[in-house]
Design a protein around this motif. Structure first.
Motif, PDB file in Angstrom:
ATOM      1  N   GLN A   1       0.829  -1.211   0.000  1.00 18.62           N
ATOM      2  CA  GLN A   1       0.000   0.000   0.000  1.00 18.62           C
ATOM      3  C   GLN A   1       0.864   1.261   0.000  1.00 18.62           C
ATOM      4  O   GLN A   1       0.584   2.218  -0.730  1.00 18.62           O
ATOM      5  N   GLN A   2       1.919   1.256   0.822  1.00 14.24           N
ATOM      6  CA  GLN A   2       2.814   2.417   0.888  1.00 14.24           C
ATOM      7  C   GLN A   2       3.529   2.636  -0.443  1.00 14.24           C
ATOM      8  O   GLN A   2       3.712   3.786  -0.873  1.00 14.24           O
ATOM      9  N   LEU A   3       3.938   1.567  -1.096  1.00 12.46           N
ATOM     10  CA  LEU A   3       4.574   1.679  -2.406  1.00 12.46           C
ATOM     11  C   LEU A   3       3.633   2.321  -3.423  1.00 12.46           C
ATOM     12  O   LEU A   3       4.006   3.247  -4.146  1.00 12.46           O
ATOM     13  N   THR A   4       2.413   1.818  -3.473  1.00 11.67           N
ATOM     14  CA  THR A   4       1.427   2.338  -4.428  1.00 11.67           C
ATOM     15  C   THR A   4       1.137   3.814  -4.171  1.00 11.67           C
ATOM     16  O   THR A   4       1.092   4.628  -5.103  1.00 11.67           O
ATOM     17  N   GLU A   5       0.951   4.165  -2.902  1.00 13.33           N
ATOM     18  CA  GLU A   5       0.645   5.558  -2.561  1.00 13.33           C
ATOM     19  C   GLU A   5       1.812   6.477  -2.907  1.00 13.33           C
ATOM     20  O   GLU A   5       1.608   7.604  -3.380  1.00 13.33           O
ATOM     21  N   TRP A   6       3.041   6.016  -2.691  1.00 13.31           N
ATOM     22  CA  TRP A   6       4.207   6.831  -3.034  1.00 13.31           C
ATOM     23  C   TRP A   6       4.271   7.087  -4.537  1.00 13.31           C
ATOM     24  O   TRP A   6       4.562   8.209  -4.972  1.00 13.31           O
ATOM     25  N   ILE A   7       4.017   6.058  -5.340  1.00 12.74           N
ATOM     26  CA  ILE A   7       4.030   6.228  -6.796  1.00 12.74           C
ATOM     27  C   ILE A   7       2.952   7.218  -7.217  1.00 12.74           C
ATOM     28  O   ILE A   7       3.189   8.121  -8.049  1.00 12.74           O
ATOM     29  N   GLU A   8       1.760   7.086  -6.652  1.00 10.20           N
ATOM     30  CA  GLU A   8       0.654   7.974  -7.028  1.00 10.20           C
ATOM     31  C   GLU A   8       0.934   9.425  -6.648  1.00 10.20           C
ATOM     32  O   GLU A   8       0.572  10.348  -7.387  1.00 10.20           O
ATOM     33  N   ILE A   9       1.569   9.646  -5.519  1.00  4.19           N
ATOM     34  CA  ILE A   9       1.888  11.010  -5.078  1.00  4.19           C
ATOM     35  C   ILE A   9       3.062  11.581  -5.865  1.00  4.19           C
ATOM     36  O   ILE A   9       3.067  12.754  -6.262  1.00  4.19           O
ATOM     37  N   THR A  10       4.088  10.743  -6.111  1.00  4.59           N
ATOM     38  CA  THR A  10       5.284  11.211  -6.810  1.00  4.59           C
ATOM     39  C   THR A  10       5.018  11.424  -8.300  1.00  4.59           C
ATOM     40  O   THR A  10       5.589  12.332  -8.916  1.00  4.59           O
ATOM     41  N   TYR A  11       4.141  10.598  -8.863  1.00  2.00           N
ATOM     42  CA  TYR A  11       3.820  10.687 -10.286  1.00  2.00           C
ATOM     43  C   TYR A  11       2.303  10.806 -10.450  1.00  2.00           C
ATOM     44  O   TYR A  11       1.619   9.827 -10.814  1.00  2.00           O
ATOM     45  N   PRO A  12       1.741  11.980 -10.175  1.00  2.00           N
ATOM     46  CA  PRO A  12       0.271  12.138 -10.175  1.00  2.00           C
ATOM     47  C   PRO A  12      -0.394  11.928 -11.533  1.00  2.00           C
ATOM     48  O   PRO A  12      -1.602  11.698 -11.592  1.00  2.00           O
ATOM     49  N   ASP A  13       0.380  11.987 -12.609  1.00  2.00           N
ATOM     50  CA  ASP A  13      -0.219  11.817 -13.942  1.00  2.00           C
ATOM     51  C   ASP A  13      -0.353  10.355 -14.355  1.00  2.00           C
ATOM     52  O   ASP A  13      -1.001  10.047 -15.368  1.00  2.00           O
ATOM     53  N   LEU A  14       0.259   9.462 -13.600  1.00  2.00           N
ATOM     54  CA  LEU A  14       0.149   8.039 -13.934  1.00  2.00           C
ATOM     55  C   LEU A  14      -1.270   7.527 -13.680  1.00  2.00           C
ATOM     56  O   LEU A  14      -1.896   7.878 -12.685  1.00  2.00           O
ATOM     57  N   LYS A  15      -1.736   6.674 -14.562  1.00  2.00           N
ATOM     58  CA  LYS A  15      -3.084   6.119 -14.436  1.00  2.00           C
ATOM     59  C   LYS A  15      -3.020   4.660 -13.971  1.00  2.00           C
ATOM     60  O   LYS A  15      -2.092   3.924 -14.286  1.00  2.00           O
ATOM     61  N   ASP A  16      -4.041   4.267 -13.218  1.00  2.00           N
ATOM     62  CA  ASP A  16      -4.245   2.867 -12.837  1.00  2.00           C
ATOM     63  C   ASP A  16      -3.011   2.228 -12.187  1.00  2.00           C
ATOM     64  O   ASP A  16      -2.618   1.103 -12.505  1.00  2.00           O
ATOM     65  N   VAL A  17      -2.406   2.958 -11.252  1.00  5.33           N
ATOM     66  CA  VAL A  17      -1.202   2.443 -10.597  1.00  5.33           C
ATOM     67  C   VAL A  17      -1.503   1.153  -9.844  1.00  5.33           C
ATOM     68  O   VAL A  17      -0.762   0.169  -9.939  1.00  5.33           O
ATOM     69  N   GLU A  18      -2.595   1.125  -9.072  1.00  4.94           N
ATOM     70  CA  GLU A  18      -2.930  -0.073  -8.295  1.00  4.94           C
ATOM     71  C   GLU A  18      -3.137  -1.290  -9.171  1.00  4.94           C
ATOM     72  O   GLU A  18      -2.865  -2.420  -8.746  1.00  4.94           O
ATOM     73  N   GLU A  19      -3.610  -1.082 -10.382  1.00  2.67           N
ATOM     74  CA  GLU A  19      -3.869  -2.199 -11.294  1.00  2.67           C
ATOM     75  C   GLU A  19      -2.588  -2.675 -11.979  1.00  2.67           C
ATOM     76  O   GLU A  19      -2.426  -3.871 -12.261  1.00  2.67           O
ATOM     77  N   ASN A  20      -1.662  -1.761 -12.218  1.00  7.71           N
ATOM     78  CA  ASN A  20      -0.483  -2.081 -13.025  1.00  7.71           C
ATOM     79  C   ASN A  20       0.774  -2.369 -12.214  1.00  7.71           C
ATOM     80  O   ASN A  20       1.744  -2.907 -12.751  1.00  7.71           O
ATOM     81  N   PHE A  21       0.793  -1.998 -10.933  1.00  4.68           N
ATOM     82  CA  PHE A  21       1.947  -2.231 -10.079  1.00  4.68           C
ATOM     83  C   PHE A  21       1.467  -2.913  -8.812  1.00  4.68           C
ATOM     84  O   PHE A  21       0.726  -2.327  -8.018  1.00  4.68           O
ATOM     85  N   LYS A  22       1.899  -4.165  -8.597  1.00  3.42           N
ATOM     86  CA  LYS A  22       1.418  -4.903  -7.436  1.00  3.42           C
ATOM     87  C   LYS A  22       2.564  -5.638  -6.749  1.00  3.42           C
ATOM     88  O   LYS A  22       3.425  -6.233  -7.404  1.00  3.42           O
ATOM     89  N   LEU A  23       2.536  -5.574  -5.425  1.00  8.68           N
ATOM     90  CA  LEU A  23       3.380  -6.425  -4.596  1.00  8.68           C
ATOM     91  C   LEU A  23       2.442  -7.314  -3.802  1.00  8.68           C
ATOM     92  O   LEU A  23       1.588  -6.822  -3.059  1.00  8.68           O
TER      93      LEU A  23
END
Length: 256
Positions: free
Chosen positions: A84-106
């Protein structure tokens, strides 16, 4: 006559001590003296991730050729919280990225007990950093991968790095743990979730011999199954020690 005394040692962290205003004299000529733990209480806030030790990795996102460092704060983490922390960091650091939770999973594979990264886009992970989280997740430090795919750890997840609490005392004789001499009084497993009260009330106390005839200072410290100090994050720890005095039996000689 047999007798028992109790001492309460209280402090913060896993290494606590108390001084006595007046020393307690043990009558070793007439009594056997042994010490044991009656109870203890603290909280399970033992971190498995610590800043400056094992909290970092590098992440690459689609459209960016560079790997950037992601770091976790010191804390007690389940694998799902790390994800969850990884996903949230990506979303905050790269706000233009779409569907992070769907495309990046641990995720954790319950059948193999291994961690897996699942990428449906050009994401990447590099464990080759100082204070890498690699060992906790079961990956080698030299492991680096990116692109669509499934990337599986070579070892099982090591989330619970502290499994045993071993209580040592400065007043007792040494015993042996894996061939190493140590003055331990008691050991127990950790059987409560993170943040919950961790306590024991012992009805069958294991007593150890004293190494002194005068008690003016008591130190109690806790180590893990590998002998390393346990980080209680400066939380409260209370330990009650039981001193058991047993009168020695005088041998009687019967003249013939």
């Amino acid at each position: 006559m047999d007798d028992n005394l109790e001492f309460i040692v209280r402090g913060k962290g896993s290494d606590i001590s108390n001084d006595f205003l007046e020393p307690i004299i043990i009558p070793i000529e007439t009594h056997e003296a042994k010490l044991g733990i009656k109870n203890f209480a603290t909280y399970n806030n033992i971190p498995n991730i610590e800043d400056g030790r094992n909290n970092r990795l590098k992440i690459k996102v689609p459209g960016d050729g560079d790997f950037k460092i992601f770091a976790l704060d010191t804390g007690a983490y389940e694998l799902s919280i790390i994800a969850q922390q990884l996903t949230e960091w990506i979303e905050i650091t790269y706000p233009d990225l779409k569907d992070v939770e769907e495309n990046f999973k641990l995720i954790g594979n319950e059948a193999t007990s291994k961690a897996e990264f699942l990428f449906k886009d050009d994401y990447g992970v590099d464990f080759g950093v100082d204070h890498s989280i690699c060992e906790l997740l079961g990956f080698k430090k030299e492991r680096k991968f990116h692109g669509k795919g499934r990337y599986i750890a070579s070892e099982i997840v090591n989330i619970a790095n502290v499994t045993q609490m071993i209580f040592n005392c400065s007043l007792t004789e040494s015993n042996y743990i894996n061939g190493r001499e140590t003055p331990f009084l008691y050991n127990c497993g950790i059987d409560v979730p993170v943040g919950y009260r961790l306590a024991r009330e012992l009805t069958d106390i294991s007593y150890k011999n004293l190494t002194t005839s005068q008690i003016s200072h008591i130190r109690v410290w806790i180590v893990d199954q590998n002998g390393a100090p346990i980080n209680l994050r400066n939380d409260d720890l209370v330990v009650t020690l039981s001193l058991k005095l047993k009168r020695r039996v005088t041998e009687v000689s019967i003249a013939s």
